[in-house]
Design a protein around this motif. Structure first.
Motif, PDB file in Angstrom:
ATOM      1  N   PHE A 157       0.930  -1.543   0.349  1.00 41.36           N
ATOM      2  CA  PHE A 157       0.580   0.227   0.092  1.00 41.36           C
ATOM      3  C   PHE A 157       0.665   1.240  -0.142  1.00 41.36           C
ATOM      4  O   PHE A 157       0.608   1.825  -0.573  1.00 41.36           O
ATOM      5  CB  PHE A 157      -0.927   0.022   1.342  1.00 41.36           C
ATOM      6  N   LEU A 158       2.220   1.118   0.225  1.00 46.79           N
ATOM      7  CA  LEU A 158       3.020   1.776   0.622  1.00 46.79           C
ATOM      8  C   LEU A 158       3.775   2.278  -0.791  1.00 46.79           C
ATOM      9  O   LEU A 158       5.008   3.259  -0.552  1.00 46.79           O
ATOM     10  CB  LEU A 158       3.557   2.054   1.804  1.00 46.79           C
ATOM     11  N   ARG A 159       3.159   1.654  -1.154  1.00 44.66           N
ATOM     12  CA  ARG A 159       4.214   1.678  -2.637  1.00 44.66           C
ATOM     13  C   ARG A 159       6.208   1.351  -2.113  1.00 44.66           C
ATOM     14  O   ARG A 159       6.693   2.092  -2.926  1.00 44.66           O
ATOM     15  CB  ARG A 159       3.736   2.932  -3.287  1.00 44.66           C
ATOM     16  N   SER A 160       6.160   0.291  -1.555  1.00 37.67           N
ATOM     17  CA  SER A 160       7.839   0.088  -1.016  1.00 37.67           C
ATOM     18  C   SER A 160       8.055   1.522  -0.762  1.00 37.67           C
ATOM     19  O   SER A 160       9.486   1.014  -0.806  1.00 37.67           O
ATOM     20  CB  SER A 160       8.244  -0.035  -1.995  1.00 37.67           C
ATOM     21  N   SER A 161       7.637   2.528   0.112  1.00 36.28           N
ATOM     22  CA  SER A 161       8.507   3.236   0.824  1.00 36.28           C
ATOM     23  C   SER A 161       9.581   2.414   2.193  1.00 36.28           C
ATOM     24  O   SER A 161       8.544   1.614   2.719  1.00 36.28           O
ATOM     25  CB  SER A 161       7.402   4.465   1.168  1.00 36.28           C
ATOM     26  N   SER A 162      10.279   3.037   1.780  1.00 32.88           N
ATOM     27  CA  SER A 162      10.992   3.289   3.316  1.00 32.88           C
ATOM     28  C   SER A 162      10.541   4.008   4.345  1.00 32.88           C
ATOM     29  O   SER A 162      10.036   4.684   4.438  1.00 32.88           O
ATOM     30  CB  SER A 162      12.798   3.243   2.565  1.00 32.88           C
ATOM     31  N   ILE A 163      10.875   2.692   5.414  1.00 29.41           N
ATOM     32  CA  ILE A 163       9.700   3.172   7.105  1.00 29.41           C
ATOM     33  C   ILE A 163      11.030   3.330   7.669  1.00 29.41           C
ATOM     34  O   ILE A 163      11.956   3.092   8.222  1.00 29.41           O
ATOM     35  CB  ILE A 163       8.674   2.613   7.317  1.00 29.41           C
ATOM     36  N   ILE A 164      11.205   5.546   8.545  1.00 27.72           N
ATOM     37  CA  ILE A 164      12.108   5.725   9.375  1.00 27.72           C
ATOM     38  C   ILE A 164      11.451   4.479  10.847  1.00 27.72           C
ATOM     39  O   ILE A 164      10.187   4.691  11.159  1.00 27.72           O
ATOM     40  CB  ILE A 164      11.942   6.414   9.463  1.00 27.72           C
ATOM     41  N   THR A 165      12.826   3.497  11.444  1.00 28.43           N
ATOM     42  CA  THR A 165      11.781   3.479  12.255  1.00 28.43           C
ATOM     43  C   THR A 165      12.946   3.619  14.030  1.00 28.43           C
ATOM     44  O   THR A 165      14.323   4.000  14.028  1.00 28.43           O
ATOM     45  CB  THR A 165      12.087   1.373  12.142  1.00 28.43           C
ATOM     46  N   PHE A 166      12.383   2.742  15.250  1.00 28.63           N
ATOM     47  CA  PHE A 166      13.732   2.763  16.311  1.00 28.63           C
ATOM     48  C   PHE A 166      12.984   1.914  17.098  1.00 28.63           C
ATOM     49  O   PHE A 166      11.810   1.596  17.296  1.00 28.63           O
ATOM     50  CB  PHE A 166      13.661   4.673  16.731  1.00 28.63           C
ATOM     51  N   THR A 167      13.722   1.959  17.768  1.00 26.25           N
ATOM     52  CA  THR A 167      13.230   0.988  19.418  1.00 26.25           C
ATOM     53  C   THR A 167      12.559   1.489  20.589  1.00 26.25           C
ATOM     54  O   THR A 167      13.270   2.909  21.193  1.00 26.25           O
ATOM     55  CB  THR A 167      14.549  -0.108  19.811  1.00 26.25           C
TER      56      THR A 167
ATOM     57  N   GLN B   8      15.476   9.475  -4.878  1.00 27.70           N
ATOM     58  CA  GLN B   8      16.828   9.491  -6.039  1.00 27.70           C
ATOM     59  C   GLN B   8      17.629  11.151  -5.392  1.00 27.70           C
ATOM     60  O   GLN B   8      18.699  10.897  -5.319  1.00 27.70           O
ATOM     61  CB  GLN B   8      15.590  11.203  -7.059  1.00 27.70           C
ATOM     62  N   ALA B   9      17.228  11.492  -4.541  1.00 27.15           N
ATOM     63  CA  ALA B   9      17.979  11.997  -3.151  1.00 27.15           C
ATOM     64  C   ALA B   9      18.631  11.212  -2.446  1.00 27.15           C
ATOM     65  O   ALA B   9      19.329  11.296  -1.591  1.00 27.15           O
ATOM     66  CB  ALA B   9      17.496  13.554  -2.541  1.00 27.15           C
ATOM     67  N   GLY B  10      18.269   9.850  -2.213  1.00 21.96           N
ATOM     68  CA  GLY B  10      18.797   9.025  -1.252  1.00 21.96           C
ATOM     69  C   GLY B  10      18.382   9.495   0.527  1.00 21.96           C
ATOM     70  O   GLY B  10      19.202   8.878   1.325  1.00 21.96           O
ATOM     71  N   GLU B  11      17.854  10.510   0.955  1.00 21.73           N
ATOM     72  CA  GLU B  11      17.160  10.833   1.622  1.00 21.73           C
ATOM     73  C   GLU B  11      15.509  10.395   2.003  1.00 21.73           C
ATOM     74  O   GLU B  11      15.213  10.741   1.478  1.00 21.73           O
ATOM     75  CB  GLU B  11      17.482  12.323   1.874  1.00 21.73           C
ATOM     76  N   TYR B  12      15.887  10.682   3.514  1.00 17.08           N
ATOM     77  CA  TYR B  12      14.352  10.779   3.783  1.00 17.08           C
ATOM     78  C   TYR B  12      13.343  12.548   4.064  1.00 17.08           C
ATOM     79  O   TYR B  12      14.655  13.236   3.701  1.00 17.08           O
ATOM     80  CB  TYR B  12      14.207  10.594   5.074  1.00 17.08           C
ATOM     81  N   GLN B  13      12.781  12.465   3.558  1.00 19.32           N
ATOM     82  CA  GLN B  13      12.002  13.497   3.550  1.00 19.32           C
ATOM     83  C   GLN B  13      10.492  14.076   4.211  1.00 19.32           C
ATOM     84  O   GLN B  13      10.184  13.178   3.808  1.00 19.32           O
ATOM     85  CB  GLN B  13      12.048  14.274   1.426  1.00 19.32           C
ATOM     86  N   LYS B  14      10.245  15.000   5.001  1.00 27.65           N
ATOM     87  CA  LYS B  14       9.194  15.261   5.636  1.00 27.65           C
ATOM     88  C   LYS B  14       8.023  15.955   3.974  1.00 27.65           C
ATOM     89  O   LYS B  14       8.491  16.775   3.401  1.00 27.65           O
ATOM     90  CB  LYS B  14       9.513  16.060   6.165  1.00 27.65           C
ATOM     91  N   ILE B  15       6.994  15.162   4.083  1.00 27.63           N
ATOM     92  CA  ILE B  15       5.936  15.912   3.466  1.00 27.63           C
ATOM     93  C   ILE B  15       5.024  16.196   4.086  1.00 27.63           C
ATOM     94  O   ILE B  15       3.099  15.137   4.636  1.00 27.63           O
ATOM     95  CB  ILE B  15       5.545  14.647   2.564  1.00 27.63           C
ATOM     96  N   TYR B  16       4.734  17.267   3.749  1.00 31.78           N
ATOM     97  CA  TYR B  16       3.008  18.355   4.621  1.00 31.78           C
ATOM     98  C   TYR B  16       2.093  17.754   4.074  1.00 31.78           C
ATOM     99  O   TYR B  16       1.683  18.292   2.076  1.00 31.78           O
ATOM    100  CB  TYR B  16       3.788  19.851   4.351  1.00 31.78           C
ATOM    101  N   GLN B  17       1.085  17.575   4.159  1.00 32.93           N
ATOM    102  CA  GLN B  17      -0.180  16.492   3.338  1.00 32.93           C
ATOM    103  C   GLN B  17      -1.239  16.936   3.811  1.00 32.93           C
ATOM    104  O   GLN B  17      -1.290  17.426   5.305  1.00 32.93           O
ATOM    105  CB  GLN B  17      -0.111  14.717   3.842  1.00 32.93           C
TER     106      GLN B  17
END
Length: 519
Positions: free
Chosen positions: A47-57, A98-107
């Protein structure tokens, strides 16, 4: 109050206008946590179209995720049987490939979770229309999962995703291969190839789609639902800044979406800025019997100016690879009567203007063509299929030019014998393709990323095998190497920027049809 309004950024002003609009339609504000359990998103990876997810414990040892999506969270947190009509303004975090970085999307967006009625679907489409109009002049494109499923039903289950990929990419050449494999009649194959390329003004294209889908009852039902929505929208007093289009390249995950699909584009942005649809299947997968429909719209681009001069809007911008391929494509364009002869000068210029046909050619590194097109710096471009597979660029792969035909393959020394007791060492300049290929085989590999002279690697013991482009195979033979596995064919493809297609379709179509006749 007027003074306070002036200090707000453009996206903040639009947010407030849309909050008011949604409230007037009895949507209630909904605020989410910034963090969710990672497992909730992992279960809905597609559903997320293979978006990488930032995780932490977390403190309690649970794996948590920084929110990559709003719809999933609202659906998950809505109890079974409960109705919700909500809007949200949230930041989500996605990986920019493309940028190889995470971005914040304002929705900003809205969701209706309930027994979805005809009126609900119409209301959501109206609000999507008016939301786009607040941002700029643009298009709202419609499609339907019933149409896509109706087409897929004519193919074997294992080819379903390939069929959807062809629809998404407007790849009639890919559809031709699949219809031949499925043993469909010539007439049906030709109709499906035309259907893949079909897009534009809703009323005009609806009539054409109705003919092409005459033998697909499930698809016909979906098309008629879109027609009824279209007729209802025409009776509303909606902004004239938005045009309604029919386009089957809108392909969202079939495991989650169940009906109406739509996307929004504006001239000021070079990407899709609004995504929406009906997602009853997502609710069902969570064990809930409610239906659901909604959309989300990005506000990051609001107020940003495109870094181009106004004159560029007059031209069709074409990115060509430097070297023989670029020369061959330019020659093809001149033969097709698309471009004037003698535009390319013998100098170090990188941009060449054809004033007669209003074309601007950019000469760029072959591996960069897809990037220029994906980001909208070029409207169309020509790039090898191998580069598209490696980069996974989000572009429309419209035409196979049948130039530079070769294949991606695995090659090894003539006396190579595979040792399955350890990871296979593979040298390549295609790490993404290689990783996916061997993951599909269930084979553990050690990747060695090289940029040139790939054939040298097994000769010097750097790797066991290589993954590279093979044309005639002469270089391999001269170095005592041989192909041991084929991965995929490759040739030059004409690609188009998604947003450009919505606003320059007529001009692009004329170019493509003239070029197609020369192939």
């Amino acid at each position: 109050m007027e003074e306070l309004w002036e200090v707000l950024r453009p996206e903040e002003q639009i947010e407030l206008k849309l909050r008011k609009l949604y409230t007037q339609h009895h949507f209630h504000p909904y605020h989410l946590n910034n963090f969710e359990e990672y497992g909730n998103y992992q279960q809905s990876y597609n559903f997320l179209r293979s978006s990488s997810i930032i995780t932490f414990t977390g403190n309690d040892g649970r794996t948590m995720a920084l929110k990559p999506d709003v719809t999933l969270s609202i659906a998950k947190n809505t109890p079974a049987g409960e109705a919700r009509k909500v809007y949200y303004v949230e930041d989500v975090y996605r990986h920019d490939r493309q940028a190889g970085e995470y971005q914040k999307i304002y929705q900003i967006g809205l969701e209706i979770i309930d027994e979805i009625t005809w009126e609900d679907q119409l209301e959501v489409l109206k609000l999507a229309w008016e939301s786009l109009a607040q941002v700029g002049e643009g298009t709202l494109d419609l499609s339907h999962m019933g149409i896509l499923n109706g087409i897929c039903d004519r193919f074997p289950e294992e080819d379903r995703q390939k069929v959807l990929d062809c629809l998404r990419d407007k790849s009639s050449h890919g559809m031709d291969e699949l219809t031949a494999k499925a043993g469909l009649s010539q007439e049906e194959s030709e109709n499906l190839a035309k259907l893949v390329r079909l897009s534009g003004d809703f009323e005009t294209k609806y009539q054409r789609a109705k003919v092409l889908l005459a033998d697909y009852p499930k698809a016909q039902a979906g098309l008629e639902e879109l027609k009824q929505l279209y007729k209802a929208l025409q009776e509303e007093n909606l902004s004239e800044k938005i045009r309604l289009r029919l386009d089957f390249s809108i392909v969202n995950d079939a495991d989650y979406y169940s009906g109406l699909l739509f996307q929004g584009f504006i001239k000021e942005a070079r990407e899709t800025i609004l995504y929406g649809g009906r997602y009853d299947r997502l609710m069902s997968r969570q064990g809930k019997d409610q239906g659901a429909i909604g959309f989300g719209m990005k506000l990051n681009h609001v107020g940003q100016k495109l870094p181009v001069d106004s004159e560029s809007l007059e031209y069709l911008n074409v990115a060509l690879p430097k070297g023989r391929m670029g020369d061959a494509v330019y020659e093809l364009f001149t033969k097709a009567g698309v471009a004037a002869e003698g535009v390319f000068e013998e100098n170090r210029k990188l941009i060449f203007c054809d004033e007669e046909n209003k074309l601007r050619f950019f000469l760029v590194k072959p591996s960069d063509v897809a990037i220029y097109v994906e980001h909208g710096a070029a409207d169309i471009g020509v790039v090898g299929k191998d580069i598209l597979l490696e980069s996974k660029a989000e572009v429309i792969e419209f035409l196979d030019l049948h130039m530079g035909e070769c294949r991606l393959a695995v090659a090894a020394h003539n006396d190579f014998k595979e040792d399955f007791s350890r990871p296979l060492r593979v040298s390549t300049k295609y790490p993404q393709i290689t990783r996916e290929f061997y993951e599909g085989l269930g084979r553990s590999v050690e990747l060695i990323h090289l940029h040139g002279s790939i054939e040298l690697a097994p000769l010097l013991g750097l790797s066991d095998v290589i993954v590279d482009i093979v044309e005639t195979g002469t270089t391999l033979k001269e170095n005592d190497l041989k192909v041991i596995q084929d991965i995929a064919p490759s040739s030059a493809r004409l690609i188009i920027n998604h947003a450009t297609w919505r606003f320059k379709q007529e001009r692009i179509q004329k170019v493509i049809e003239k070029v197609r006749k020369q192939l």
